[in-house]
Design a protein around this motif. Sequence first.
Motif, PDB file in Angstrom:
ATOM      1  N   ALA A 155       1.139  -1.613  -0.003  1.00 18.72           N
ATOM      2  CA  ALA A 155       0.070   0.051  -0.280  1.00 18.72           C
ATOM      3  C   ALA A 155       1.211   1.844   0.292  1.00 18.72           C
ATOM      4  CB  ALA A 155      -0.926  -0.001   0.970  1.00 18.72           C
ATOM      5  N   GLN A 156       2.098   1.631   0.185  1.00 17.73           N
ATOM      6  CA  GLN A 156       2.905   2.567   0.711  1.00 17.73           C
ATOM      7  C   GLN A 156       3.814   2.443  -0.422  1.00 17.73           C
ATOM      8  OE1 GLN A 156       4.829   1.388   3.919  1.00 17.73           O
ATOM      9  NE2 GLN A 156       3.131   1.622   5.655  1.00 17.73           N
ATOM     10  N   THR A 157       3.795   1.388  -1.407  1.00 17.91           N
ATOM     11  CA  THR A 157       4.837   1.617  -2.490  1.00 17.91           C
ATOM     12  C   THR A 157       3.627   1.581  -3.404  1.00 17.91           C
ATOM     13  OG1 THR A 157       5.489  -0.838  -2.365  1.00 17.91           O
ATOM     14  CG2 THR A 157       6.642   0.667  -1.017  1.00 17.91           C
ATOM     15  N   GLY A 158       2.825   1.331  -4.049  1.00 12.85           N
ATOM     16  CA  GLY A 158       2.178   0.848  -5.131  1.00 12.85           C
ATOM     17  C   GLY A 158       2.594  -0.515  -5.428  1.00 12.85           C
ATOM     18  N   ALA A 159       2.770  -0.691  -5.158  1.00 11.64           N
ATOM     19  CA  ALA A 159       3.625  -2.868  -5.406  1.00 11.64           C
ATOM     20  C   ALA A 159       1.988  -2.689  -5.237  1.00 11.64           C
ATOM     21  CB  ALA A 159       4.415  -2.831  -5.222  1.00 11.64           C
ATOM     22  N   SER A 160       1.768  -3.827  -6.425  1.00 11.94           N
ATOM     23  CA  SER A 160       0.840  -5.425  -5.787  1.00 11.94           C
ATOM     24  C   SER A 160       1.264  -6.512  -4.710  1.00 11.94           C
ATOM     25  CB  SER A 160       0.415  -5.485  -7.379  1.00 11.94           C
ATOM     26  OG  SER A 160      -0.520  -4.020  -8.168  1.00 11.94           O
ATOM     27  N   PHE A 161      -0.019  -6.507  -4.571  1.00 11.49           N
ATOM     28  CA  PHE A 161      -0.096  -7.217  -2.679  1.00 11.49           C
ATOM     29  C   PHE A 161      -0.205  -8.697  -4.109  1.00 11.49           C
ATOM     30  CE2 PHE A 161      -1.513 -10.565   0.151  1.00 11.49           C
ATOM     31  CZ  PHE A 161      -0.243 -10.505   0.886  1.00 11.49           C
ATOM     32  N   VAL A 162       0.170  -9.798  -3.867  1.00  7.04           N
ATOM     33  CA  VAL A 162       0.067 -10.841  -4.470  1.00  7.04           C
ATOM     34  C   VAL A 162       0.312 -12.177  -3.129  1.00  7.04           C
ATOM     35  CG1 VAL A 162       0.654 -12.727  -5.862  1.00  7.04           C
ATOM     36  CG2 VAL A 162       1.927 -10.938  -6.488  1.00  7.04           C
ATOM     37  N   CYS A 163      -1.030 -12.433  -3.168  1.00  9.72           N
ATOM     38  CA  CYS A 163      -1.718 -13.060  -2.145  1.00  9.72           C
ATOM     39  C   CYS A 163      -1.431 -14.222  -2.335  1.00  9.72           C
ATOM     40  CB  CYS A 163      -3.285 -13.220  -2.215  1.00  9.72           C
ATOM     41  SG  CYS A 163      -4.099 -14.521  -1.050  1.00  9.72           S
ATOM     42  N   PRO A 164      -0.914 -15.779  -1.505  1.00 13.50           N
ATOM     43  CA  PRO A 164      -0.599 -16.550  -1.769  1.00 13.50           C
ATOM     44  C   PRO A 164      -1.443 -17.649  -2.010  1.00 13.50           C
ATOM     45  CG  PRO A 164       0.454 -16.284   0.892  1.00 13.50           C
ATOM     46  CD  PRO A 164      -0.303 -15.158   0.028  1.00 13.50           C
ATOM     47  N   THR A 165      -3.130 -17.051  -1.819  1.00 14.77           N
ATOM     48  CA  THR A 165      -4.255 -18.266  -2.732  1.00 14.77           C
ATOM     49  C   THR A 165      -4.833 -16.983  -4.185  1.00 14.77           C
ATOM     50  OG1 THR A 165      -5.926 -17.063  -1.126  1.00 14.77           O
ATOM     51  CG2 THR A 165      -4.343 -19.448  -0.759  1.00 14.77           C
ATOM     52  N   ASP A 166      -3.851 -15.872  -4.805  1.00 13.83           N
ATOM     53  CA  ASP A 166      -4.504 -15.673  -5.688  1.00 13.83           C
ATOM     54  C   ASP A 166      -4.577 -16.533  -6.653  1.00 13.83           C
ATOM     55  OD1 ASP A 166      -3.816 -14.275  -8.317  1.00 13.83           O
ATOM     56  OD2 ASP A 166      -3.053 -12.470  -8.077  1.00 13.83           O
ATOM     57  N   PRO A 167      -5.636 -15.914  -7.250  1.00 15.13           N
ATOM     58  CA  PRO A 167      -6.705 -16.902  -8.155  1.00 15.13           C
ATOM     59  C   PRO A 167      -5.875 -17.745 -10.185  1.00 15.13           C
ATOM     60  CG  PRO A 167      -7.502 -15.143  -8.537  1.00 15.13           C
ATOM     61  CD  PRO A 167      -6.959 -14.592  -7.433  1.00 15.13           C
ATOM     62  N   ARG A 168      -4.494 -16.848  -9.610  1.00 14.20           N
ATOM     63  CA  ARG A 168      -3.361 -16.751 -10.827  1.00 14.20           C
ATOM     64  C   ARG A 168      -2.649 -18.254 -10.357  1.00 14.20           C
ATOM     65  NH1 ARG A 168      -2.046 -10.887 -11.850  1.00 14.20           N
ATOM     66  NH2 ARG A 168      -2.513 -11.029  -9.351  1.00 14.20           N
ATOM     67  N   ILE A 169      -2.321 -17.846  -9.184  1.00 17.35           N
ATOM     68  CA  ILE A 169      -1.044 -18.745  -8.585  1.00 17.35           C
ATOM     69  C   ILE A 169      -1.896 -20.236  -8.367  1.00 17.35           C
ATOM     70  CG2 ILE A 169      -0.388 -19.745  -6.067  1.00 17.35           C
ATOM     71  CD1 ILE A 169       1.165 -16.743  -7.481  1.00 17.35           C
ATOM     72  N   VAL A 170      -3.329 -20.392  -7.773  1.00 22.90           N
ATOM     73  CA  VAL A 170      -4.100 -21.584  -7.462  1.00 22.90           C
ATOM     74  C   VAL A 170      -4.016 -22.114  -8.822  1.00 22.90           C
ATOM     75  CG1 VAL A 170      -5.580 -22.585  -6.957  1.00 22.90           C
ATOM     76  CG2 VAL A 170      -5.522 -20.039  -5.155  1.00 22.90           C
ATOM     77  N   LEU A 171      -4.105 -22.026 -10.002  1.00 26.46           N
ATOM     78  CA  LEU A 171      -4.434 -22.343 -11.252  1.00 26.46           C
ATOM     79  C   LEU A 171      -3.156 -23.028 -11.935  1.00 26.46           C
ATOM     80  CD1 LEU A 171      -6.434 -19.319 -12.715  1.00 26.46           C
ATOM     81  CD2 LEU A 171      -7.494 -21.910 -11.910  1.00 26.46           C
ATOM     82  N   GLY A 172      -2.045 -22.081 -11.765  1.00 26.84           N
ATOM     83  CA  GLY A 172      -1.069 -22.662 -11.805  1.00 26.84           C
ATOM     84  C   GLY A 172      -0.710 -23.946 -11.165  1.00 26.84           C
ATOM     85  N   HIS A 173      -0.813 -23.896  -9.743  1.00 19.05           N
ATOM     86  CA  HIS A 173      -0.145 -24.866  -9.253  1.00 19.05           C
ATOM     87  C   HIS A 173      -1.558 -26.644  -9.358  1.00 19.05           C
ATOM     88  CE1 HIS A 173       1.020 -22.348  -5.365  1.00 19.05           C
ATOM     89  NE2 HIS A 173       1.763 -22.339  -5.816  1.00 19.05           N
ATOM     90  N   ALA A 174      -2.716 -25.856  -9.617  1.00 18.00           N
ATOM     91  CA  ALA A 174      -3.215 -27.276 -10.676  1.00 18.00           C
ATOM     92  C   ALA A 174      -2.937 -27.998 -11.079  1.00 18.00           C
ATOM     93  CB  ALA A 174      -4.987 -26.767 -10.576  1.00 18.00           C
ATOM     94  N   THR A 175      -2.420 -27.404 -12.229  1.00 18.92           N
ATOM     95  CA  THR A 175      -1.322 -27.957 -13.862  1.00 18.92           C
ATOM     96  C   THR A 175      -0.673 -29.361 -12.970  1.00 18.92           C
ATOM     97  OG1 THR A 175       0.775 -26.491 -13.797  1.00 18.92           O
ATOM     98  CG2 THR A 175      -1.173 -25.917 -14.383  1.00 18.92           C
ATOM     99  N   ALA A 176      -0.181 -28.532 -11.615  1.00 21.33           N
ATOM    100  CA  ALA A 176       0.124 -30.342 -11.294  1.00 21.33           C
ATOM    101  C   ALA A 176      -0.477 -31.682 -11.550  1.00 21.33           C
ATOM    102  CB  ALA A 176       1.096 -30.220 -10.001  1.00 21.33           C
ATOM    103  N   TYR A 177      -1.501 -31.370 -10.731  1.00 24.26           N
ATOM    104  CA  TYR A 177      -3.086 -32.515 -10.759  1.00 24.26           C
ATOM    105  C   TYR A 177      -3.289 -32.702 -11.804  1.00 24.26           C
ATOM    106  CZ  TYR A 177      -1.404 -30.935  -6.161  1.00 24.26           C
ATOM    107  OH  TYR A 177      -0.367 -31.539  -4.596  1.00 24.26           O
TER     108      TYR A 177
END
Length: 339
Positions: A155-177
Amino acid sequence: MPGRPLTASSSDPSSDPAAELTFEAVLAAAEIVRTELAPSPLQAHPLLDRALGRPVLVKHENVLPTGAFKVRGGVHLAARLTDAERAHGLVTCSTGNHAQSVAYGARLAGVRATVVMPASAPAAKRDAVRALGAEVVLVGASLGEAAEHARARAAQTGASFVCPTDPRIVLGHATAYLELFGQAADAGAELSALFVPVGSGTGAAGACLVRDVLAPDCRVVGVQSAAAPAGWRSWRSGAIETAPATTRAAGLATTTGYPRTQAVLRERLDEFVLVDDDAIDDAARLLATCAHTLAEGAGAASLAGALARRMDGLVAVVCTGANASADEIARLAGSVAAA
């Protein structure tokens, strides 16, 4: 290769916890991930079968770059960054493997990344994140405290926080399965159960998304350390709960349930078991001696779950990571010497 451009998306992740988590979205993610990462093997190990007293297949995600399945999320994220994320960079929090994943993805996309890690994060994982070009900031004694600082820093720097459960992250992990169930089908192997370690729950959620379409008769069983039971408590109660995380397994040391993954797990996960840290160490020893595989605590947790919850038929476990700390390797060496 650093700075190599990937396909970008201008859409922001949905605020609806599970809105973007569909099988079709997993297929689309797989098209991206396979351009960067070779499939990891699904293998049988006769000595491991003998030790368990029944057949088991191991999905070796430990062979991927960064030594863990989470790199899949970073690769998919890199291809789906928004214009704002590319311009202002990323901030995330992690005890290690998610940190390396985001750092790896940021390097692919040529964007800045800052990773906030608790002071307890293994030194080897901190060094690995720095080696990938990300800035490491050590804050707090737990992942929860690190997450609070990371959000404030974004919030202070203007960067984007990437939550460990961001949908893009979850979908990437799902490719293992997606790979796992496809490999099992190609081999004519009918799985009765799949055991998946749970920290934030991204892997287990991804496994459920794929299982429901490709192998609906296979049970998906989540496995979490009894010394970090926030996800298990959230799944049982139906509400997001917190709990202390005192586990030795850094990859399982989450202090809260996560709404996005819990929304999937509550509806689709068949079982959820807790195992103690000693059982995780025992499973790591079996992987080392019977499957020629070094596993960190989280990487051995699914095997510990399979040992604790006996099931008939062929089961699969996932070695999600090989980034064992010096302490884990010392315990492993001690247990092997005593065996």
